[in-house]
Enzyme design. Structure first.
Site, PDB file in Angstrom:
ATOM      1  N   ARG A  86       0.841  -1.212   0.000  1.00 32.85           N
ATOM      2  CA  ARG A  86       0.000   0.000   0.000  1.00 32.85           C
ATOM      3  C   ARG A  86       0.875   1.262   0.000  1.00 32.85           C
ATOM      4  O   ARG A  86       0.590   2.238   0.712  1.00 32.85           O
ATOM      5  CB  ARG A  86      -0.936   0.025   1.221  1.00 32.85           C
ATOM      6  CG  ARG A  86      -1.902  -1.121   1.318  1.00 32.85           C
ATOM      7  CD  ARG A  86      -2.967  -1.082   0.220  1.00 32.85           C
ATOM      8  NE  ARG A  86      -3.951  -2.097   0.455  1.00 32.85           N
ATOM      9  CZ  ARG A  86      -3.836  -3.355   0.004  1.00 32.85           C
ATOM     10  NH1 ARG A  86      -2.797  -3.724  -0.732  1.00 32.85           N
ATOM     11  NH2 ARG A  86      -4.777  -4.241   0.261  1.00 32.85           N
TER      12      ARG A  86
ATOM     13  N   SER B 278     -10.651  -0.379   3.717  1.00 29.44           N
ATOM     14  CA  SER B 278      -9.807  -0.547   4.917  1.00 29.44           C
ATOM     15  C   SER B 278      -9.277   0.810   5.347  1.00 29.44           C
ATOM     16  O   SER B 278      -8.659   1.505   4.551  1.00 29.44           O
ATOM     17  CB  SER B 278      -8.614  -1.448   4.612  1.00 29.44           C
ATOM     18  OG  SER B 278      -9.067  -2.683   4.145  1.00 29.44           O
TER      19      SER B 278
ATOM     20  N   GLU C 140      -4.470   4.025   6.369  1.00 30.34           N
ATOM     21  CA  GLU C 140      -4.233   3.789   4.933  1.00 30.34           C
ATOM     22  C   GLU C 140      -4.862   4.921   4.112  1.00 30.34           C
ATOM     23  O   GLU C 140      -4.338   5.345   3.081  1.00 30.34           O
ATOM     24  CB  GLU C 140      -4.855   2.436   4.536  1.00 30.34           C
ATOM     25  CG  GLU C 140      -4.645   2.076   3.081  1.00 30.34           C
ATOM     26  CD  GLU C 140      -5.333   0.767   2.690  1.00 30.34           C
ATOM     27  OE1 GLU C 140      -5.195  -0.240   3.409  1.00 30.34           O
ATOM     28  OE2 GLU C 140      -6.023   0.772   1.658  1.00 30.34           O
TER      29      GLU C 140
END
Ligand SMILES: Cc1cc2nc3c(=O)[nH]c(=O)nc-3n(C[C@H](O)[C@H](O)[C@H](O)COP(=O)(O)OP(=O)(O)OC[C@H]3O[C@@H](n4cnc5c(N)ncnc54)[C@H](O)[C@@H]3O)c2cc1C
Length: 337
Positions: A162, A237, A333
């Site tokens: 990520r 998420s 994130e």
């Protein structure tokens, strides 16, 4: 260009933040014109794709540019491979379906991820055992200082979990214009080991899956597990899965024998969802904000009226309680604006 523009319909959290100025660009020329204008007025800039990975914690006192650059092209490079290039404003899932309709393989496990193609390199989007770095060739970017177009290959993008150069030292320096992927035309690599793909294919009665079958299975699983942002505001998420030293993991295992972890050398990746659930957050609601009842890693705008600040504060409470119980610091994130 519009003034005091509501971004509610432009972020999947459905937060009603305002942009001082907002404009949509349909070509690189229009983009450059707007950049020159914002430079002359020293306005802060924000680029927006699908708005599925941002949290507006306050109004944005600058210019928001929505990138609506469209177009897809293909170049056959040998009997088994094709290079497919998509402009930044193409919707990711529609692009994946375009490739599957042509029987081009490599992106099927990434079906139904919201957002646009131009944002996919930002955090090296990933799901079900695949990341874009597995099929990424290069991207063209506009350097915001020089207004020159540059090309970034796989190495230059420095993709991680990520993560990419665009979230690190390249942050705020480039706008991604187009992305090229190397996909298979035959001899597809079918990846079914991850998550519940195998079980879902069994449920569908499929024994020798095609890339289209894998996509269908991924879509079914995602639809059963994740809230649809069109119905309930969220950004997928909210936190990354933390990676901790093996020694720390072993210490934690003595105290929490059910702790899960995926070893990688001297480190272990721990599922953030499990940590959050153990702290009692799954399904918990405070005011307008909640942790999703099926997936505690997903924070939702439960009433539709949450402010970005409320969502941010909720996420801070989760970070604090995971830190207190496990000594692990969760990292967000989603991009905080
Ligand atoms: C229900 C749901 C499920 C999700 N599942 C996944 C998943 O499985 N895997 C995964 O990796 N992600 C997932 N996400 C997160 C998100 O979909 C991805 O990160 C996606 O790539 C974001 O794209 P976007 O166009 O919406 O980005 P935006 O939210 O518009 O932008 C994200 C950031 O990138 C910047 N940006 C946008 N476009 C450009 C550009 N062209 N050049 C430079 N900077 C740019 C923005 O300024 C912002 O900082 C999910 C989100 C939701 C809502």
């Amino acid at each position: 260009m519009q003034e005091n523009f509501s971004l509610k319909a432009y972020n999947t959290f459905g937060v009603n933040a305002k942009a001082r100025y907002f404009t949509e660009v349909n070509s690189v020329e229009e983009l450059i014109e707007n950049l020159k204008l914002s430079n002359s007025q020293t306005l802060p800039l924000l680029f927006l794709g699908g708005g599925s990975n941002v949290l507006f914690t306050k109004d944005f006192e600058g210019l928001v540019i929505q990138l609506n650059l469209k177009g897809i092209s293909e170049e056959m490079i040998n009997e088994n491979e094709v290079l497919v290039t998509a402009n930044a404003g193409e919707n990711w899932h529609e692009f994946v379906q375009f490739c599957l309709n042509k029987n081009y393989g490599g992106l099927e496990n990434l079906s139904l991820i919201p957002g646009n193609v131009g944002t996919s390199p930002m955090q090296n989007i990933g799901a079900y055992g695949t990341e874009i770095k597995d099929v990424f060739v290069s991207c063209k970017v506009l350097n915001l200082e020089t207004l020159e177009v540059e090309e970034f290959d796989l190495n230059k993008c420095r993709f991680g979990y990520r993560d990419s150069i665009f979230k690190q030292e390249g942050k705020g320096k480039y706008v991604i214009l187009e992305v090229t992927f190397r996909l298979t035309r035959e001899n597809h690599i079918i990846k079914t080991e991850y998550g519940a793909i195998k079980t879902e294919l069994e449920n569908l009665g499929i024994q020798n899956p095609t890339i289209q079958d894998v996509s269908k299975a991924v879509i079914n699983i995602r639809q059963s597990k994740l809230p649809d942002p069109k119905i309930i505001g969220n950004a997928g998420s909210f936190f990354k899965n933390p990676t901790i030293p093996l020694a720390q993991f072993e210490d934690l295992k003595l105290k929490f024998e059910n702790i899960q972890g995926y070893p990688n050398g001297d480190f272990v990746k721990v599922p953030a969802g499990w940590l959050i659930e153990q702290c009692g957050w799954k399904g918990k609601q405070i005011g307008n904000v909640a942790s999703h009842q099926l997936q505690s890693l997903v924070i939702i705008n439960a009433t539709g009226n949450a402010t970005g600040k409320e969502i941010f504060d909720f996420s801070t409470m989760i970070i604090d309680s995971v830190k207190e119980k496990f000594g692990i610091e969760l990292e967000r994130e989603v991009n905080m604006i």
